[in-house]
Design a protein around this motif. Structure first.
Motif, PDB file in Angstrom:
ATOM      1  N   LEU A  62     -67.868  -8.208   3.980  1.00 29.55           N
ATOM      2  CA  LEU A  62     -69.259  -7.768   4.121  1.00 29.55           C
ATOM      3  C   LEU A  62     -69.323  -6.326   4.616  1.00 29.55           C
ATOM      4  CD1 LEU A  62     -72.252  -8.664   4.020  1.00 29.55           C
ATOM      5  CD2 LEU A  62     -72.031  -9.328   6.419  1.00 29.55           C
ATOM      6  N   GLU A  63     -68.491  -5.989   5.590  1.00 31.13           N
ATOM      7  CA  GLU A  63     -68.493  -4.628   6.144  1.00 31.13           C
ATOM      8  C   GLU A  63     -68.153  -3.599   5.077  1.00 31.13           C
ATOM      9  OE1 GLU A  63     -66.171  -1.876   9.471  1.00 31.13           O
ATOM     10  OE2 GLU A  63     -65.769  -4.023   9.366  1.00 31.13           O
ATOM     11  N   ARG A  64     -67.162  -3.890   4.255  1.00 29.19           N
ATOM     12  CA  ARG A  64     -66.737  -2.913   3.251  1.00 29.19           C
ATOM     13  C   ARG A  64     -67.698  -2.849   2.069  1.00 29.19           C
ATOM     14  NH1 ARG A  64     -60.141  -3.625   3.781  1.00 29.19           N
ATOM     15  NH2 ARG A  64     -60.040  -2.566   5.795  1.00 29.19           N
ATOM     16  N   GLN A  65     -68.513  -3.890   1.909  1.00 28.34           N
ATOM     17  CA  GLN A  65     -69.566  -3.812   0.894  1.00 28.34           C
ATOM     18  C   GLN A  65     -70.727  -2.948   1.369  1.00 28.34           C
ATOM     19  OE1 GLN A  65     -70.734  -7.472  -1.387  1.00 28.34           O
ATOM     20  NE2 GLN A  65     -69.292  -8.477  -0.016  1.00 28.34           N
ATOM     21  N   LEU A  66     -71.013  -3.010   2.670  1.00 24.91           N
ATOM     22  CA  LEU A  66     -72.210  -2.351   3.196  1.00 24.91           C
ATOM     23  C   LEU A  66     -71.924  -1.011   3.867  1.00 24.91           C
ATOM     24  CD1 LEU A  66     -74.048  -5.420   4.802  1.00 24.91           C
ATOM     25  CD2 LEU A  66     -74.354  -4.447   2.516  1.00 24.91           C
ATOM     26  N   CYS A  67     -70.674  -0.750   4.229  1.00 28.28           N
ATOM     27  CA  CYS A  67     -70.361   0.440   5.023  1.00 28.28           C
ATOM     28  C   CYS A  67     -69.322   1.313   4.326  1.00 28.28           C
ATOM     29  CB  CYS A  67     -69.836   0.049   6.407  1.00 28.28           C
ATOM     30  SG  CYS A  67     -70.946  -1.029   7.335  1.00 28.28           S
ATOM     31  N   GLU A  68     -69.150   2.506   4.850  1.00 29.20           N
ATOM     32  CA  GLU A  68     -68.108   3.420   4.385  1.00 29.20           C
ATOM     33  C   GLU A  68     -67.461   4.042   5.625  1.00 29.20           C
ATOM     34  OE1 GLU A  68     -70.871   7.406   3.724  1.00 29.20           O
ATOM     35  OE2 GLU A  68     -70.109   6.311   1.988  1.00 29.20           O
ATOM     36  N   PRO A  69     -66.259   4.623   5.477  1.00 28.07           N
ATOM     37  CA  PRO A  69     -65.595   5.228   6.648  1.00 28.07           C
ATOM     38  C   PRO A  69     -66.458   6.306   7.286  1.00 28.07           C
ATOM     39  CG  PRO A  69     -64.053   5.027   4.821  1.00 28.07           C
ATOM     40  CD  PRO A  69     -65.404   4.680   4.274  1.00 28.07           C
TER      41      PRO A  69
END
Length: 493
Positions: free
Chosen positions: A401-408
């Motif tokens: 979920l984090e990598r779908q919604l966020c970026e570095p």
């Protein structure tokens, strides 16, 4: 167990939430600009064979070449109607060069989406799911989902399916949803899968390399196919157009459950109904508070995910061992929920608080396994290690979920930390010394973040004076809000 499925549809994004007893358990997201590829079938071409990796790279028309391992290349096995597995023992995997060659056209299916820098993972062992069955057009196995544990029910389902597919040259797997279903329901799925496979074969014959010949259902229909079961009381949809498509699909494949699907007409957004939006925001945080006052710390890295359990403010009422045991029991439930909610997969290490009582450790492990039983993704939990860690794996097919919604983070580059202003000060001093040795200049101008410039002028002013005397030049410092803490420029004037 009260369970509801909420479907939120906007023009560019569809989201599905699974809520159990008023608490969010799963979130699935599909964006039109970035639909997943899992389940899609492509006509591909082998572009490189890697004998050392026992794998090949295949062009299927995606951004990056996809990965096909030798173990995922189809090898025929006889149909087994008596057991769940082919009767012959597994044979050693042949070298990849004996299975495929460069330039060869292959029909492949995506089993894992591209994740990070890795391309999609492929298989030539195609599978086409329906409501109650999975068709294996090149397979020769007749199996029943391991989640159906009742032996009599397993035998009943296998016998019914065996009668239905007596003449069919395909393999089938009976899905968990088929438990308790009559033969007519399985017969409908067999007919549907037969038509779907015929359409796919026709598309394979006419398509070009890199073309998709079969695409999995859209997220709302997949949610209905994979998540809808007897325990689900309601499916609420906030889009009338999507509702019509879902109802049409339900009347065809699950008429008994179709009446549970309803439109949500409320002015208040459907995800606000159960605090879903707030829970999604919390799932982006590292810390997860427990009711007892303890908390979890969830760290997701490229290699694995770690979950650390802390007692926090929970002091208990009896003794330290009792406090630790109760915190770990609550943490086991919370950790299982976080794995589902955040869609964390791969290797997972849970660092429970140390317990001296062996029975307490066993009960905590049992609680973790029990809490994972409602998870749709397969997981394997191992015993406590000598260091008191619980190692487990959870199947991962899509990004978390984090990598779908966020970026570095643009400031730290995903490291999770930035250099201190003091560290940057000394880097600037070294850069100034380096610059004056290479180039001639009367003055120097340093552009940096306000915090770093303030640090230099207030606390390092003596060091600046010493440096000016050493290099024989004047240095001017100018703060700039556009600079992040680690950024700076030394300009020669």
């Amino acid at each position: 167990m009260s369970e509801e499925i909420l479907i939120n549809v906007t023009p560019r994004e569809t989201r599905v939430a699974v809520v159990e007893n008023g608490m969010l358990q799963e979130v699935h997201i599909e964006r039109t600009s970035r639909r997943g590829y899992v389940g899609n079938i492509y006509k591909g071409r082998v572009i490189r064979v890697m004998p050392g990796m026992q794998a090949a790279f295949v062009d299927v028309g995606l951004e990056r070449a996809a990965f096909l391992h030798a173990s995922d290349v189809l090898r025929a096995a006889p149909l087994d109607l008596a057991g769940d597995e082919p009767p012959l023992p597994p044979q050693p995997t042949p070298p990849i060069a004996e299975l495929v060659r460069e330039g060869q056209d292959v029909v492949v299916q995506v089993v894992k989406d591209p994740i990070g820098s890795k391309g999609a993972r492929l298989t030539t062992q195609l599978s086409i799911p329906s409501r109650y069955l999975v068709l294996l057009p090149y397979g020769r196995v007749l199996g029943v989902s391991a989640r159906i544990e009742d032996e009599a029910e397993r035998a009943r389902l296998k016998s019914m399916l065996g009668e239905l597919i007596r003449e069919a040259p395909f393999g089938y797997i009976v899905r968990t949803n088929a438990e308790g279903q009559p033969g007519e329901a399985l017969a409908e799925d067999v007919a549907y899968l037969g038509k779907a496979w015929s359409a796919i074969q026709a598309a394979i014959g006419t398509s070009r390399v890199g073309q998709c010949v079969y695409e999995d259902l859209s997220l709302p229909l997949r949610a209905l196919r994979d998540l809808m079961r007897d325990e689900v009381e309601k499916v609420r949809v906030d889009s009338r157009e999507t509702l019509e498509r879902i109802q049409q699909f339900a009347h065809q494949f699950m008429p008994d459950l179709a009446e549970r699907i309803e439109h949500y007409p409320g002015e208040r957004p459907i995800f606000d109904l159960y605090g879903v939006e707030d829970e999604i925001q919390k799932a982006m945080q590292k810390e997860v508070p427990l009711k007892s006052g303890g908390y979890l710390v969830v760290d997701q890295t490229e290699a694995m995910t770690t979950i650390d359990v802390n007692t926090g403010a929970f002091l208990g009422h009896r003794n330290l061992e009792d406090t630790v045991y109760r915190t770990n029991l609550e943490a086991a439930q919370a950790a299982a929920r976080q794995l589902r909610l955040r869609n964390l997969g791969g290797i997972i290490i849970i660092d429970f608080i140390d317990m001296t009582d062996a029975e307490h450790r066993r009960q905590v492990l049992r609680q973790l396994e029990k809490s994972l039983t409602r998870d749709h993704s397969k997981s394997t939990v191992y015993e406590f290690s000598p260091l008191g860690l619980v190692e487990m794996t959870r199947k991962r097919t899509t990004e978390s979920l984090e990598r779908q919604l966020c970026e570095p983070c643009g400031t730290c580059g995903g490291r999770g930390s930035v250099k201190t202003s003091e560290t940057v000060c000394y880097e600037i001093f070294r850069e100034i010394t380096r610059a004056v040795r290479q180039f001639d200049a009367e003055k120097l101008l340093v552009l940096a973040s306000p915090k770093v410039v303030a640090k230099i002028l207030e606390e390092e002013s003596a060091a600046v004076a010493e440096l000016e005397e050493f290099i024989g030049k004047t240095i001017r410092f100018q703060p700039d809000e556009q600079y992040a803490q680690e950024q700076y420029d030394v300009v020669l004037l």
